[in-house]
Design a protein around this motif. Structure first.
Motif, PDB file in Angstrom:
ATOM      1  N   TRP A 110     -48.105  14.380  18.539  1.00 19.57           N
ATOM      2  CA  TRP A 110     -48.307  13.341  19.532  1.00 19.57           C
ATOM      3  C   TRP A 110     -47.637  12.053  19.049  1.00 19.57           C
ATOM      4  O   TRP A 110     -47.703  11.702  17.869  1.00 19.57           O
ATOM      5  CB  TRP A 110     -49.790  13.037  19.743  1.00 19.57           C
ATOM      6  CG  TRP A 110     -50.528  14.100  20.493  1.00 19.57           C
ATOM      7  CD1 TRP A 110     -50.029  15.220  21.081  1.00 19.57           C
ATOM      8  CD2 TRP A 110     -51.950  14.141  20.708  1.00 19.57           C
ATOM      9  NE1 TRP A 110     -51.030  15.955  21.663  1.00 19.57           N
ATOM     10  CE2 TRP A 110     -52.226  15.317  21.449  1.00 19.57           C
ATOM     11  CE3 TRP A 110     -53.017  13.304  20.353  1.00 19.57           C
ATOM     12  CZ2 TRP A 110     -53.518  15.671  21.829  1.00 19.57           C
ATOM     13  CZ3 TRP A 110     -54.302  13.647  20.736  1.00 19.57           C
ATOM     14  CH2 TRP A 110     -54.551  14.809  21.468  1.00 19.57           C
ATOM     15  N   ILE A 111     -46.997  11.377  19.996  1.00 23.87           N
ATOM     16  CA  ILE A 111     -46.457  10.038  19.764  1.00 23.87           C
ATOM     17  C   ILE A 111     -47.306   9.069  20.572  1.00 23.87           C
ATOM     18  O   ILE A 111     -47.387   9.190  21.793  1.00 23.87           O
ATOM     19  CB  ILE A 111     -44.977   9.933  20.209  1.00 23.87           C
ATOM     20  CG1 ILE A 111     -44.113  11.028  19.557  1.00 23.87           C
ATOM     21  CG2 ILE A 111     -44.435   8.541  19.913  1.00 23.87           C
ATOM     22  CD1 ILE A 111     -44.000  10.940  18.066  1.00 23.87           C
ATOM     23  N   VAL A 112     -47.953   8.132  19.900  1.00 24.77           N
ATOM     24  CA  VAL A 112     -48.811   7.155  20.576  1.00 24.77           C
ATOM     25  C   VAL A 112     -48.134   5.798  20.458  1.00 24.77           C
ATOM     26  O   VAL A 112     -48.083   5.196  19.375  1.00 24.77           O
ATOM     27  CB  VAL A 112     -50.220   7.125  19.945  1.00 24.77           C
ATOM     28  CG1 VAL A 112     -51.090   6.086  20.649  1.00 24.77           C
ATOM     29  CG2 VAL A 112     -50.869   8.502  20.029  1.00 24.77           C
ATOM     30  N   GLY A 113     -47.579   5.345  21.564  1.00 21.13           N
ATOM     31  CA  GLY A 113     -46.842   4.089  21.515  1.00 21.13           C
ATOM     32  C   GLY A 113     -46.263   3.746  22.866  1.00 21.13           C
ATOM     33  O   GLY A 113     -46.547   4.385  23.882  1.00 21.13           O
ATOM     34  N   GLY A 114     -45.410   2.755  22.867  1.00 19.88           N
ATOM     35  CA  GLY A 114     -44.794   2.331  24.112  1.00 19.88           C
ATOM     36  C   GLY A 114     -45.659   1.316  24.828  1.00 19.88           C
ATOM     37  O   GLY A 114     -46.840   1.553  25.083  1.00 19.88           O
ATOM     38  N   HIS A 115     -45.119   0.175  25.124  1.00 18.90           N
ATOM     39  CA  HIS A 115     -45.794  -0.910  25.814  1.00 18.90           C
ATOM     40  C   HIS A 115     -44.748  -1.510  26.741  1.00 18.90           C
ATOM     41  O   HIS A 115     -43.541  -1.321  26.537  1.00 18.90           O
ATOM     42  CB  HIS A 115     -46.299  -1.936  24.796  1.00 18.90           C
ATOM     43  CG  HIS A 115     -47.113  -3.044  25.397  1.00 18.90           C
ATOM     44  ND1 HIS A 115     -48.376  -2.848  25.898  1.00 18.90           N
ATOM     45  CD2 HIS A 115     -46.853  -4.375  25.556  1.00 18.90           C
ATOM     46  CE1 HIS A 115     -48.858  -3.996  26.339  1.00 18.90           C
ATOM     47  NE2 HIS A 115     -47.950  -4.936  26.147  1.00 18.90           N
ATOM     48  N   LEU A 116     -45.190  -2.202  27.765  1.00 20.77           N
ATOM     49  CA  LEU A 116     -44.248  -2.787  28.706  1.00 20.77           C
ATOM     50  C   LEU A 116     -43.177  -3.580  27.966  1.00 20.77           C
ATOM     51  O   LEU A 116     -43.475  -4.506  27.229  1.00 20.77           O
ATOM     52  CB  LEU A 116     -44.979  -3.701  29.694  1.00 20.77           C
ATOM     53  CG  LEU A 116     -44.123  -4.272  30.832  1.00 20.77           C
ATOM     54  CD1 LEU A 116     -43.620  -3.142  31.729  1.00 20.77           C
ATOM     55  CD2 LEU A 116     -44.927  -5.278  31.656  1.00 20.77           C
ATOM     56  N   GLY A 117     -41.915  -3.182  28.117  1.00 25.38           N
ATOM     57  CA  GLY A 117     -40.801  -3.843  27.451  1.00 25.38           C
ATOM     58  C   GLY A 117     -40.366  -3.180  26.159  1.00 25.38           C
ATOM     59  O   GLY A 117     -39.300  -3.497  25.627  1.00 25.38           O
ATOM     60  N   THR A 118     -41.180  -2.239  25.637  1.00 31.56           N
ATOM     61  CA  THR A 118     -40.828  -1.568  24.377  1.00 31.56           C
ATOM     62  C   THR A 118     -41.005  -0.049  24.493  1.00 31.56           C
ATOM     63  O   THR A 118     -41.321   0.622  23.517  1.00 31.56           O
ATOM     64  CB  THR A 118     -41.703  -2.094  23.211  1.00 31.56           C
ATOM     65  OG1 THR A 118     -43.081  -1.879  23.519  1.00 31.56           O
ATOM     66  CG2 THR A 118     -41.446  -3.568  22.955  1.00 31.56           C
ATOM     67  N   VAL A 119     -40.777   0.476  25.672  1.00 27.06           N
ATOM     68  CA  VAL A 119     -41.020   1.913  25.886  1.00 27.06           C
ATOM     69  C   VAL A 119     -40.005   2.786  25.158  1.00 27.06           C
ATOM     70  O   VAL A 119     -40.284   3.946  24.838  1.00 27.06           O
ATOM     71  CB  VAL A 119     -41.013   2.250  27.400  1.00 27.06           C
ATOM     72  CG1 VAL A 119     -42.222   1.629  28.079  1.00 27.06           C
ATOM     73  CG2 VAL A 119     -39.717   1.777  28.053  1.00 27.06           C
ATOM     74  N   GLY A 120     -38.812   2.245  24.880  1.00 24.15           N
ATOM     75  CA  GLY A 120     -37.787   3.043  24.212  1.00 24.15           C
ATOM     76  C   GLY A 120     -38.193   3.492  22.829  1.00 24.15           C
ATOM     77  O   GLY A 120     -37.783   4.563  22.363  1.00 24.15           O
ATOM     78  N   ALA A 121     -39.038   2.695  22.149  1.00 28.18           N
ATOM     79  CA  ALA A 121     -39.436   3.025  20.788  1.00 28.18           C
ATOM     80  C   ALA A 121     -40.178   4.355  20.745  1.00 28.18           C
ATOM     81  O   ALA A 121     -39.922   5.211  19.893  1.00 28.18           O
ATOM     82  CB  ALA A 121     -40.307   1.906  20.211  1.00 28.18           C
ATOM     83  N   ALA A 122     -41.125   4.552  21.649  1.00 24.36           N
ATOM     84  CA  ALA A 122     -41.885   5.802  21.684  1.00 24.36           C
ATOM     85  C   ALA A 122     -40.992   6.974  22.070  1.00 24.36           C
ATOM     86  O   ALA A 122     -41.122   8.082  21.534  1.00 24.36           O
ATOM     87  CB  ALA A 122     -43.046   5.675  22.659  1.00 24.36           C
ATOM     88  N   ALA A 123     -40.074   6.744  22.995  1.00 20.43           N
ATOM     89  CA  ALA A 123     -39.166   7.816  23.408  1.00 20.43           C
ATOM     90  C   ALA A 123     -38.267   8.253  22.262  1.00 20.43           C
ATOM     91  O   ALA A 123     -38.043   9.455  22.053  1.00 20.43           O
ATOM     92  CB  ALA A 123     -38.325   7.347  24.595  1.00 20.43           C
ATOM     93  N   LEU A 124     -37.760   7.294  21.490  1.00 17.93           N
ATOM     94  CA  LEU A 124     -36.912   7.630  20.348  1.00 17.93           C
ATOM     95  C   LEU A 124     -37.686   8.388  19.282  1.00 17.93           C
ATOM     96  O   LEU A 124     -37.168   9.315  18.656  1.00 17.93           O
ATOM     97  CB  LEU A 124     -36.306   6.357  19.759  1.00 17.93           C
ATOM     98  CG  LEU A 124     -35.220   5.686  20.601  1.00 17.93           C
ATOM     99  CD1 LEU A 124     -34.896   4.306  20.043  1.00 17.93           C
ATOM    100  CD2 LEU A 124     -33.964   6.554  20.650  1.00 17.93           C
ATOM    101  N   ALA A 125     -38.946   8.000  19.064  1.00 19.89           N
ATOM    102  CA  ALA A 125     -39.776   8.735  18.106  1.00 19.89           C
ATOM    103  C   ALA A 125     -39.982  10.169  18.568  1.00 19.89           C
ATOM    104  O   ALA A 125     -39.931  11.107  17.760  1.00 19.89           O
ATOM    105  CB  ALA A 125     -41.116   8.033  17.922  1.00 19.89           C
ATOM    106  N   GLY A 126     -40.215  10.352  19.848  1.00 17.14           N
ATOM    107  CA  GLY A 126     -40.379  11.702  20.377  1.00 17.14           C
ATOM    108  C   GLY A 126     -39.133  12.540  20.212  1.00 17.14           C
ATOM    109  O   GLY A 126     -39.200  13.727  19.845  1.00 17.14           O
TER     110      GLY A 126
END
Length: 488
Positions: free
Chosen positions: A247-263
């Motif tokens: 599971w990747i727990v992350g991503g907030h309005l304006g920083t969603v790319g970070a969670a996608a890259l981790a995934g």
């Protein structure tokens, strides 16, 4: 085979043990020969000018001069007076085979450098503690002037003027094209501006008892064969459910790319099933990545816990203002966990467990320790150790190179590429680490294997892209990098 990292004090203790065993003279002979061989391989043409200081470093230079003479090179030696018994002995040995030793001063250095093809810096070794005496500073300035005029410089053990225990190279020191160091790397030969001034660093291990060096080592530098033995191996009967659920727990309005890259990083590092959990609308960067958007964490986290926990979780990448609250609850699950970015907070000290991986960059590390960033980058080994003692589990202090600190070991990664200095690389690494945890590696082994796998992928991406690397370029190369390590 892993290489060792030594402090100046550790190197002195190994030397003292060699001296007690009657082996120090033989070790100096090996060191000088290693310098001569390295010079011959890298700078095969032209007269050689060797500068010998009054200590053991000067003795290494005198041995190197004797071996270079035997190889047929034109050699000139300028030396300071010495009280070191082995340095004086090797001055006599050099003269016995026809080598001349002339006084070293700035004027003689300037005259000799004009007719030389390569210069060897044997002025000061790892035992030097700043500040420089004025006479030595004048010699180093003259040496650097010759270097600036085009004369290549090889330093013995460490460029003269550097503090072996520091990465910041605050004062005057030699600017070398190449450094031949002995028994183990020093902090100054691996990190920061000091490593830049060291040029290309070659380790001459010397044939001294390996256990003597290991006992004094600050840490190790695993090679690719060491890393390959840590990487998981899938059996013929493996399926997505046994390859690791992450599971990747992350991503907030304006920083969603970070969670996608981790995934994406987790998928490319072999995780069988990867799901991003976020309050924001995370882009589906690849159809194999699953995404679940939640309304709020107060409701989502208990539901996720009760639904059946994954094999590993990575959290913090773009997680936003609720990161500390979310991290506390996820840590209470007791499963292998990577904490990055927003989840790296001093309030979480004491909430970790042995299967945690904390991944700060120097700025985040400084905040966690209550220091300035220069204090962290000045001695990354000490900073990583302090972070591990504060947080528990395993800490990866990211950088070029990264330091992995677990309860019982400290290691420094190899490789990487300057092009990896761009946004999203840490998010990708977090996914890689979670994938390795999900495939059964301990936090310490996942840290060592993950940073090298990520770095190797960066090296491959640089060969394809050349410049301007982005994080997804590195993810694309993870599979090939894995194969490289397995075939090492």
């Amino acid at each position: 085979m892993s290489e060792f990292i030594l402090s100046p004090e550790g190197a002195r203790r190994v030397d003292a043990r060699l001296e007690r065993a009657g082996l120090l003279d033989l070790a100096m002979e090996e060191a000088g020969r290693a310098v001569a061989d390295a010079l011959q391989a890298s700078f095969p043409d032209g007269p050689v000018l060797l500068l010998a200081g009054g200590g053991a470093n000067g003795g290494d230079a005198l041995v190197a001069a004797r071996h270079l003479l035997a190889l047929g090179r034109t050699v000139r030696v300028l030396a300071q007076p010495s009280k070191h018994p082995l340095t004086r002995l090797n001055r006599r040995r050099l003269r016995a085979v026809g080598g001349e030793v002339q006084p070293l001063n700035p004027a003689s250095l300037r005259r000799a450098s004009v007719v030389s093809g390569v210069l060897v810096d044997g002025l000061l070794g790892t035992g030097f503690v700043p500040p420089l005496r004025p006479a030595l500073a004048e010699l180093i300035e003259a040496l650097n002037a010759a270097h600036d005029a085009g004369l290549p410089v090889l330093s013995i053990d460490l460029p003269s003027g550097l503090d072996a225990s520091c990465a910041d190279a605050a004062g005057l020191s030699v600017r070398a094209d190449m450094t031949v160091t002995f028994m183990g790397f020093k902090t100054a030969s691996l990190f920061g501006e000091a490593a830049t001034r060291s040029g290309r660093v070659t380790l001459a291990p010397l044939r001294v008892p390996r256990d003597w060096v290991r006992e004094e080592a600050l840490g190790s530098r695993p090679d690719d064969l060491d890393v390959a033995t840590l990487l998981p191996v899938r059996t013929a009967g493996a399926h997505k459910g046994t390859a690791g659920r992450v599971w990747i727990v992350g991503g907030h309005l304006g920083t969603v790319g970070a969670a996608a890259l981790a995934g994406l990083g987790a998928l490319r590092a072999g995780a069988g099933l990867v799901t991003v959990h976020s309050l924001a609308d995370v882009p589906l960067v690849t159809p194999e990545l699953m995404v679940r958007q939640h309304t709020n964490w107060d409701q989502a986290l208990p539901e996720l816990r009760d639904s059946g926990l994954p094999d590993a979780v990575a959290l913090g990448m773009g997680l936003g203002p609720q990161a500390v609250q979310v991290a506390r609850e996820v840590l209470a699950w007791g499963i292998p966990t990577v904490l990055d970015a927003d989840a790296l907070h001093p309030e979480l000290a004491g909430h970790g467990h042995p299967q945690c991986l904390w991944t700060p960059h120097p700025g985040e590390a400084a905040r966690l320790l209550g220091l300035g960033t220069p204090e962290v980058t000045r001695d990354p080994l000490a900073a990583a150790r302090r972070l591990q003692e504060l947080l528990g589990g395993t800490v990866i202090l990211k950088g070029g190179p990264s330091v992995v600190a677990s309860a019982h070991a400290l290691s420094v990664s190899r490789g990487g590429h300057p092009g990896m200095a761009s946004a999203g690389m840490g998010d990708t690494l977090a996914g890689v680490l979670a994938a390795l945890l999900g495939q059964g590696l301990s936090a310490a082994d996942a840290g060592v294997a993950g940073v090298r796998l990520h770095a190797r992928a960066g090296e491959r991406a640089a060969r394809v892209r050349g410049y301007g690397l982005i994080a997804s370029d590195v993810s694309d190369e993870l599979g090939a990098a894995w194969l490289d390590l397995k075939q090492s």
